[in-house]
Design a protein around this motif. Structure first.
Motif, PDB file in Angstrom:
ATOM      1  N   ALA A  94      13.293  29.488 -15.848  1.00 16.14           N
ATOM      2  CA  ALA A  94      12.336  30.594 -15.853  1.00 16.14           C
ATOM      3  C   ALA A  94      11.456  30.562 -14.614  1.00 16.14           C
ATOM      4  O   ALA A  94      11.261  31.580 -13.934  1.00 16.14           O
ATOM      5  CB  ALA A  94      11.482  30.530 -17.120  1.00 16.14           C
ATOM      6  N   ALA A  95      10.912  29.390 -14.308  1.00 19.38           N
ATOM      7  CA  ALA A  95      10.038  29.275 -13.145  1.00 19.38           C
ATOM      8  C   ALA A  95      10.813  29.513 -11.855  1.00 19.38           C
ATOM      9  O   ALA A  95      10.340  30.220 -10.949  1.00 19.38           O
ATOM     10  CB  ALA A  95       9.378  27.896 -13.123  1.00 19.38           C
ATOM     11  N   PRO A 309       0.468  28.108 -22.314  1.00 20.97           N
ATOM     12  CA  PRO A 309       1.087  29.434 -22.401  1.00 20.97           C
ATOM     13  C   PRO A 309       2.596  29.436 -22.177  1.00 20.97           C
ATOM     14  O   PRO A 309       3.319  30.250 -22.776  1.00 20.97           O
ATOM     15  CB  PRO A 309       0.361  30.233 -21.306  1.00 20.97           C
ATOM     16  N   VAL A 310       3.082  28.533 -21.333  1.00 23.86           N
ATOM     17  CA  VAL A 310       4.527  28.481 -21.096  1.00 23.86           C
ATOM     18  C   VAL A 310       5.249  28.002 -22.353  1.00 23.86           C
ATOM     19  O   VAL A 310       6.318  28.522 -22.711  1.00 23.86           O
ATOM     20  CB  VAL A 310       4.834  27.578 -19.890  1.00 23.86           C
ATOM     21  N   GLY A 313       5.510  30.865 -24.717  1.00 27.01           N
ATOM     22  CA  GLY A 313       6.638  31.727 -24.379  1.00 27.01           C
ATOM     23  C   GLY A 313       7.959  31.135 -24.817  1.00 27.01           C
ATOM     24  O   GLY A 313       8.821  31.843 -25.355  1.00 27.01           O
ATOM     25  N   LEU A 314       8.144  29.832 -24.596  1.00 23.71           N
ATOM     26  CA  LEU A 314       9.356  29.162 -25.059  1.00 23.71           C
ATOM     27  C   LEU A 314       9.524  29.309 -26.563  1.00 23.71           C
ATOM     28  O   LEU A 314      10.621  29.602 -27.057  1.00 23.71           O
ATOM     29  CB  LEU A 314       9.312  27.680 -24.701  1.00 23.71           C
ATOM     30  N   ALA A 315       8.439  29.098 -27.304  1.00 21.06           N
ATOM     31  CA  ALA A 315       8.520  29.169 -28.761  1.00 21.06           C
ATOM     32  C   ALA A 315       8.931  30.549 -29.230  1.00 21.06           C
ATOM     33  O   ALA A 315       9.651  30.696 -30.222  1.00 21.06           O
ATOM     34  CB  ALA A 315       7.178  28.781 -29.378  1.00 21.06           C
ATOM     35  N   VAL A 316       8.487  31.575 -28.527  1.00 21.64           N
ATOM     36  CA  VAL A 316       8.775  32.960 -28.937  1.00 21.64           C
ATOM     37  C   VAL A 316      10.204  33.360 -28.594  1.00 21.64           C
ATOM     38  O   VAL A 316      10.909  33.972 -29.406  1.00 21.64           O
ATOM     39  CB  VAL A 316       7.770  33.922 -28.274  1.00 21.64           C
ATOM     40  N   ALA A 322       9.482  32.078 -21.677  1.00 21.99           N
ATOM     41  CA  ALA A 322       8.737  31.413 -20.615  1.00 21.99           C
ATOM     42  C   ALA A 322       8.694  32.283 -19.361  1.00 21.99           C
ATOM     43  O   ALA A 322       7.657  32.398 -18.693  1.00 21.99           O
ATOM     44  CB  ALA A 322       9.367  30.053 -20.299  1.00 21.99           C
ATOM     45  N   HIS A 323       9.812  32.907 -19.056  1.00 24.79           N
ATOM     46  CA  HIS A 323       9.884  33.819 -17.907  1.00 24.79           C
ATOM     47  C   HIS A 323       8.916  34.987 -18.101  1.00 24.79           C
ATOM     48  O   HIS A 323       8.199  35.386 -17.157  1.00 24.79           O
ATOM     49  CB  HIS A 323      11.324  34.320 -17.753  1.00 24.79           C
TER      50      HIS A 323
END
Length: 366
Positions: A94-95, A309-310, A313-316, A322-323
């Motif tokens: 993602a990063a 926050p990253v 995003g991963l959890a969602v 994450a992206h």
């Protein structure tokens, strides 16, 4: 449609077991420092700029010779697989897709070599130092061999802080998730100790009496530049520079170490003044909006790092989540730069800040 980092946090909390959520979200003690990190940004106002004369700002920045797409990176956070099976490799993808760096934790759930294979942007390795010096030496050498560009020495953690949520929950890392960088060469019982209780392991395994001479050793073992993460005063910043660090990260460990420590934004100007341009000064803690990045830059930061926050995003939504979180911060950053009339990151300075409005006590209303 998810439009803010706060919304991602709400969605992540629904996805994660309560004890995992608390491990990620919680801080030390009464969590005063945890709250202060975010609250500090609410005390600052930005000054809009009329007719700035450009369209899209350039958010690129150079840090330690590397070119980042924005003054934004992913802070070191342990065990990304707690949030999603994509883990640190997903975060790296993602990063990297956005041109942003990732700082990989010593306690990553995937090996530093595996993460490197997925990365397309700069990687740094966060370092804890262990009583067994060979463990530390091996990590430093492996990072260099795998193409990491710097080591990030955490200087505020002789042991992990007293995190009441984890104590109440009796938190243990699930058995299928291990500290992948550390388990090789450990006996089975030692592996279980490392993975099950991070706080207890830190009391027995972390080197309790480090001094600044460790910076030179890490440089010798790896050949890489070393940054100091966890600096909260001008005095410590000067000591770090005297020890030969290549950069400083103003951090209170996300409020997870000394409860009652100041918010990172509050001490950032003191550290910037002490450094006086001799190295990059990054910061983490409480960044939840692109406008927060602009505020940090105005206070003298070279760039910011975000952690929780990253994982939200991963959890969602795994790698895509994450992206999305990082993309949202980048979009908000660009919008804030445009609205404050800053065409480049270098143009963001203290003049972007506005004084807070005074109460209009004497105003006569019709």
């Amino acid at each position: 449609m998810t439009l803010s980092l706060d919304e991602y946090a709400t969605l992540a909390r629904r996805e994660l077991p309560e004890d995992v959520w608390d491990f990620i979200a919680g801080g030390a003690g009464r969590e005063r420092t945890l709250a202060a990190n975010e609250a500090a940004y609410d005390t600052v106002c930005l000054r809009p700029k009329a007719l700035p004369g450009f369209t899209e700002p350039d958010t690129h920045v150079r840090v330690l010779g590397g070119r980042w797409a924005a003054p934004l990176g992913v802070a070191p956070v342990a065990y990304h697989e707690l949030a999603h099976r994509d883990g640190e490799s997903g975060t790296a993808r993602a990063a990297g897709a956005l041109g942003l760096p990732l700082v990989v934790s010593t306690f990553a759930s995937q090996s530093l070599e595996r993460v490197a294979r997925e990365a397309s942007a700069p990687l740094w390795l966060q370092m804890y130092c262990f009583r067994d010096e060979e463990v530390t030496r091996s990590l430093a050498g492996r990072a260099a061999a795998a193409g990491y560009e710097a080591l990030v020495l955490t200087v505020d953690t002789p042991f992990m802080g007293r995190r009441l949520r984890d104590l109440r929950n009796g938190f243990q890392v699930p058995p299928h998730i291990v500290p992948a960088n550390l388990v090789e060469g450990l006996a089975e019982g030692a592996r279980a100790d490392v993975a099950a209780s991070p706080a207890a392991h830190s009391r027995t395994a972390f080197h309790p009496a480090l001094d600044w001479s460790v910076v030179a050793r890490l440089r010798e073992w790896s050949g890489l530049p070393v940054l100091a993460k966890g600096v909260l005063s001008g005095d410590d910043a000067r000591a770090a520079l005297d020890a030969g660090v290549a950069g400083i990260i103003v951090s209170n460990h996300g409020g997870r170490q000394l409860d009652g420590a100041p918010a990172t934004l509050e001490v950032l100007p003191e550290v910037v003044a002490a450094v006086a341009g001799r190295c990059p000064v990054l910061m983490d803690g409480g960044v939840r909006r692109g406008s927060d990045i602009v505020v940090a830059l105005a206070f003298g930061a070279t760039a910011v790092l975000v952690g929780r926050p990253v994982l939200h995003g991963l959890a969602v939504d795994g790698t895509a989540g994450a992206h999305a979180v990082l993309s949202l911060l980048m979009r908000e950053l660009a919008d804030t730069m445009a609205l404050t009339g800053r065409a480049t990151v270098d143009a963001v300075d203290v003049s972007v800040l506005a004084p807070r409005a005074m109460h209009l006590r004497h105003l006569e209303l019709p």
